[in-house]
Scaffold this motif. Structure first.
Motif, PDB file in Angstrom:
ATOM      1  N   VAL A 159       0.841  -1.196   0.000  1.00  0.00           N
ATOM      2  CA  VAL A 159       0.000   0.000   0.000  1.00  0.00           C
ATOM      3  C   VAL A 159       0.873   1.241   0.000  1.00  0.00           C
ATOM      4  O   VAL A 159       1.832   1.343   0.766  1.00  0.00           O
ATOM      5  CB  VAL A 159      -0.928   0.027   1.235  1.00  0.00           C
ATOM      6  N   SER A 160       0.549   2.185  -0.866  1.00  0.00           N
ATOM      7  CA  SER A 160       1.218   3.487  -0.882  1.00  0.00           C
ATOM      8  C   SER A 160       0.287   4.529  -0.273  1.00  0.00           C
ATOM      9  O   SER A 160      -0.879   4.631  -0.671  1.00  0.00           O
ATOM     10  CB  SER A 160       1.590   3.890  -2.317  1.00  0.00           C
ATOM     11  N   THR A 161       0.807   5.304   0.681  1.00  0.00           N
ATOM     12  CA  THR A 161      -0.009   6.340   1.317  1.00  0.00           C
ATOM     13  C   THR A 161      -0.086   7.598   0.459  1.00  0.00           C
ATOM     14  O   THR A 161      -0.858   8.510   0.769  1.00  0.00           O
ATOM     15  CB  THR A 161       0.560   6.696   2.695  1.00  0.00           C
ATOM     16  N   THR A 162       0.708   7.664  -0.607  1.00  0.00           N
ATOM     17  CA  THR A 162       0.727   8.860  -1.470  1.00  0.00           C
ATOM     18  C   THR A 162       0.108   8.608  -2.844  1.00  0.00           C
ATOM     19  O   THR A 162      -0.091   9.546  -3.606  1.00  0.00           O
ATOM     20  CB  THR A 162       2.183   9.343  -1.676  1.00  0.00           C
ATOM     21  N   MET A 163      -0.161   7.342  -3.186  1.00  0.00           N
ATOM     22  CA  MET A 163      -0.703   7.017  -4.501  1.00  0.00           C
ATOM     23  C   MET A 163      -2.210   6.837  -4.432  1.00  0.00           C
ATOM     24  O   MET A 163      -2.728   6.169  -3.542  1.00  0.00           O
ATOM     25  CB  MET A 163      -0.060   5.734  -5.040  1.00  0.00           C
ATOM     26  N   ARG A 164      -2.910   7.435  -5.373  1.00  0.00           N
ATOM     27  CA  ARG A 164      -4.352   7.253  -5.464  1.00  0.00           C
ATOM     28  C   ARG A 164      -4.674   6.041  -6.332  1.00  0.00           C
ATOM     29  O   ARG A 164      -3.901   5.679  -7.221  1.00  0.00           O
ATOM     30  CB  ARG A 164      -5.013   8.495  -6.064  1.00  0.00           C
ATOM     31  N   ALA A 165      -5.826   5.464  -6.088  1.00  0.00           N
ATOM     32  CA  ALA A 165      -6.292   4.380  -6.941  1.00  0.00           C
ATOM     33  C   ALA A 165      -6.597   4.938  -8.328  1.00  0.00           C
ATOM     34  O   ALA A 165      -7.114   6.052  -8.452  1.00  0.00           O
ATOM     35  CB  ALA A 165      -7.528   3.729  -6.349  1.00  0.00           C
ATOM     36  N   CYS A 166      -6.249   4.192  -9.364  1.00  0.00           N
ATOM     37  CA  CYS A 166      -6.511   4.658 -10.720  1.00  0.00           C
ATOM     38  C   CYS A 166      -7.352   3.623 -11.471  1.00  0.00           C
ATOM     39  O   CYS A 166      -7.496   2.474 -11.032  1.00  0.00           O
ATOM     40  CB  CYS A 166      -5.211   4.938 -11.463  1.00  0.00           C
ATOM     41  N   ARG A 167      -7.875   4.028 -12.591  1.00  0.00           N
ATOM     42  CA  ARG A 167      -8.734   3.165 -13.408  1.00  0.00           C
ATOM     43  C   ARG A 167      -7.857   2.271 -14.277  1.00  0.00           C
ATOM     44  O   ARG A 167      -7.065   2.748 -15.091  1.00  0.00           O
ATOM     45  CB  ARG A 167      -9.655   4.023 -14.277  1.00  0.00           C
ATOM     46  N   VAL A 168      -7.997   0.966 -14.089  1.00  0.00           N
ATOM     47  CA  VAL A 168      -7.217  -0.008 -14.843  1.00  0.00           C
ATOM     48  C   VAL A 168      -8.169  -0.801 -15.724  1.00  0.00           C
ATOM     49  O   VAL A 168      -9.155  -1.367 -15.240  1.00  0.00           O
ATOM     50  CB  VAL A 168      -6.449  -0.966 -13.907  1.00  0.00           C
ATOM     51  N   LEU A 169      -7.885  -0.819 -17.037  1.00  0.00           N
ATOM     52  CA  LEU A 169      -8.687  -1.575 -17.991  1.00  0.00           C
ATOM     53  C   LEU A 169      -7.872  -2.767 -18.488  1.00  0.00           C
ATOM     54  O   LEU A 169      -6.721  -2.609 -18.906  1.00  0.00           O
ATOM     55  CB  LEU A 169      -9.104  -0.702 -19.168  1.00  0.00           C
ATOM     56  N   ILE A 170      -8.479  -3.949 -18.428  1.00  0.00           N
ATOM     57  CA  ILE A 170      -7.783  -5.178 -18.809  1.00  0.00           C
ATOM     58  C   ILE A 170      -8.674  -5.996 -19.727  1.00  0.00           C
ATOM     59  O   ILE A 170      -9.837  -6.271 -19.412  1.00  0.00           O
ATOM     60  CB  ILE A 170      -7.420  -6.021 -17.570  1.00  0.00           C
ATOM     61  N   TRP A 171      -8.106  -6.380 -20.880  1.00  0.00           N
ATOM     62  CA  TRP A 171      -8.802  -7.327 -21.761  1.00  0.00           C
ATOM     63  C   TRP A 171      -8.519  -8.733 -21.268  1.00  0.00           C
ATOM     64  O   TRP A 171      -7.376  -9.095 -20.979  1.00  0.00           O
ATOM     65  CB  TRP A 171      -8.313  -7.180 -23.200  1.00  0.00           C
ATOM     66  N   VAL A 172      -9.581  -9.533 -21.157  1.00  0.00           N
ATOM     67  CA  VAL A 172      -9.463 -10.922 -20.701  1.00  0.00           C
ATOM     68  C   VAL A 172      -9.950 -11.831 -21.814  1.00  0.00           C
ATOM     69  O   VAL A 172     -11.055 -11.656 -22.347  1.00  0.00           O
ATOM     70  CB  VAL A 172     -10.305 -11.166 -19.427  1.00  0.00           C
ATOM     71  N   ALA A 173      -9.115 -12.780 -22.195  1.00  0.00           N
ATOM     72  CA  ALA A 173      -9.456 -13.708 -23.278  1.00  0.00           C
ATOM     73  C   ALA A 173     -10.719 -14.485 -22.943  1.00  0.00           C
ATOM     74  O   ALA A 173     -11.050 -14.729 -21.777  1.00  0.00           O
ATOM     75  CB  ALA A 173      -8.297 -14.665 -23.536  1.00  0.00           C
ATOM     76  N   LEU A 174     -11.413 -14.903 -23.996  1.00  0.00           N
ATOM     77  CA  LEU A 174     -12.703 -15.564 -23.833  1.00  0.00           C
ATOM     78  C   LEU A 174     -12.609 -16.797 -22.942  1.00  0.00           C
ATOM     79  O   LEU A 174     -13.479 -17.037 -22.100  1.00  0.00           O
ATOM     80  CB  LEU A 174     -13.244 -15.948 -25.220  1.00  0.00           C
ATOM     81  N   GLU A 175     -11.540 -17.580 -23.095  1.00  0.00           N
ATOM     82  CA  GLU A 175     -11.421 -18.816 -22.311  1.00  0.00           C
ATOM     83  C   GLU A 175     -11.102 -18.544 -20.842  1.00  0.00           C
ATOM     84  O   GLU A 175     -11.338 -19.393 -19.980  1.00  0.00           O
ATOM     85  CB  GLU A 175     -10.356 -19.742 -22.913  1.00  0.00           C
ATOM     86  N   GLN A 176     -10.542 -17.371 -20.542  1.00  0.00           N
ATOM     87  CA  GLN A 176     -10.206 -17.017 -19.165  1.00  0.00           C
ATOM     88  C   GLN A 176     -11.313 -16.222 -18.478  1.00  0.00           C
ATOM     89  O   GLN A 176     -11.348 -16.121 -17.257  1.00  0.00           O
ATOM     90  CB  GLN A 176      -8.917 -16.192 -19.126  1.00  0.00           C
TER      91      GLN A 176
END
Length: 347
Positions: free
Chosen positions: A249-266
């Protein structure tokens, strides 16, 4: 640490040796392995006498601890278990033990419906499974993830008591990057488990940054009664870890929006077991889905994504995508460079 706990470490070390039947064990070999275990878990550097190990073997052979270990001496030199399947960790429960555990399970089951005791569910299931297995002489019907060889678990009870009793501890600790161990006082505020690995969370003496200390990097732990305890100022662990995957955990970093493509089988695995509580599916495609997380960027996030191999691709943010591209490129280079070292498969 109490002498009886040191004795348990010695018994376990001897048992570990004797269950390894690919090697012959002399008394000197056992002394060496026991000494290594005591140094690893307790930081004890004083050598163990032959008389102590011989007394430990006699104790294990007896029924005083319920072991009745079938330890024999082969050729007047090598120690071994006469029964190749024996281990002190596999001792069956007595009828009295089963009765007590059954009673304990029944008591705990009464609390399973209350929200304050939801965390007892797994404990109750473990006890129920163990009692059922022992009572019916059958295999357990539930197999929980575990790592019995994980280092540092011997300190877990002491660290827990330090939190409950609000007492600082003195720790001999060696991080993976450090050449030598260092000793310092530590104020433990809570204990954290992640992927079957335990961490003590708190602050060092005269410091204010909250840090995680892995139990498997601890070489010795003792109470520091001469130091005044600095209590948790009100940090809620649930809030503290809310925006992260894992423990970093970082006390100075804010949470950011992460976009991830997930393959159909996963996709079915990721949807049924989200990477994080914030996970949402934002797009469905013919070749998979796109999920969104709102988390801090840390090592554990990278490891989770990399663990899916080509089944995941980070779309955003760009710095995380670039970081993983670099790591994958480095991995490819290492595979190419190690081709000469590969062992040919048996034909």
């Amino acid at each position: 640490m109490p002498a009886n706990r040191n004795a348990l470490i010695r018994y376990r070390a001897i048992d570990t040796c004797l269950t390894n039947r690919y090697r012959k064990w002399t008394l000197d070999d056992l002394i060496e392995k026991v000494s290594e275990a005591l140094y690893e878990y307790e930081g004890i550097v004083k050598g163990i006498s032959r008389r102590t190990i011989q007394a430990d073997i006699q104790m294990m052979r007896s029924d005083k601890l319920g072991y009745n270990a079938p330890i024999v001496v082969i050729g007047k030199k090598y120690y071994a278990y006469e029964d190749p399947g024996y281990s002190i960790t596999q001792i069956p429960l007595t009828g009295q033990d089963l009765g007590r555990m059954s009673a304990a399970v029944e008591v705990l089951r009464q609390f399973k419906g209350f929200s304050h005791f939801e965390q007892l569910n797994e404990v109750v299931q473990k006890l129920e499974a163990h009692v059922y297995s022992a009572a019916t002489n059958n295999q357990s019907v539930i197999d929980f993830e575990k790592n019995e060889n994980l280092k540092g678990l011997v300190y877990l009870d002491m660290l827990y008591q330090a939190v409950v009793q609000q007492k600082p501890v003195k720790i001999m600790y060696q991080a993976f990057q450090a050449r030598n161990p260092s000793q310092f006082c530590f104020q433990i505020w809570w204990l954290k488990e992640y992927k079957n690995r335990w961490f003590a969370v708190g602050v060092r003496e005269k410091q204010f940054e909250v840090v995680n200390l892995a139990l498997d990097r601890m070489q010795a732990v003792q109470l520091a009664d001469e130091v005044t305890y600095r209590p948790n100022p009100g940090i809620d662990p649930d809030v503290f870890y809310r925006d992260v995957i894992g423990v970093t955990v970082s006390t100075t970093m804010r949470a950011c929006r992460v976009l991830i493509w997930v393959a159909l089988e996963q996709a079915p695995y990721v949807e049924t077991k989200p990477l994080h509580a914030s996970q949402q599916v934002v797009e469905r495609r013919d070749d998979g889905v796109v999920i969104e997380l709102k988390v801090q960027l840390n090592f554990e996030l990278e490891r989770e994504v990399l663990g899916f191999g080509d089944g995941m691709v980070v779309l955003a943010p760009a710095r995380l995508r670039h970081r993983l591209e670099q790591r994958l490129a480095a991995a490819t280079m290492r595979y190419e460079a190690s081709q000469a070292l590969t062992v040919p498969e048996n034909e």
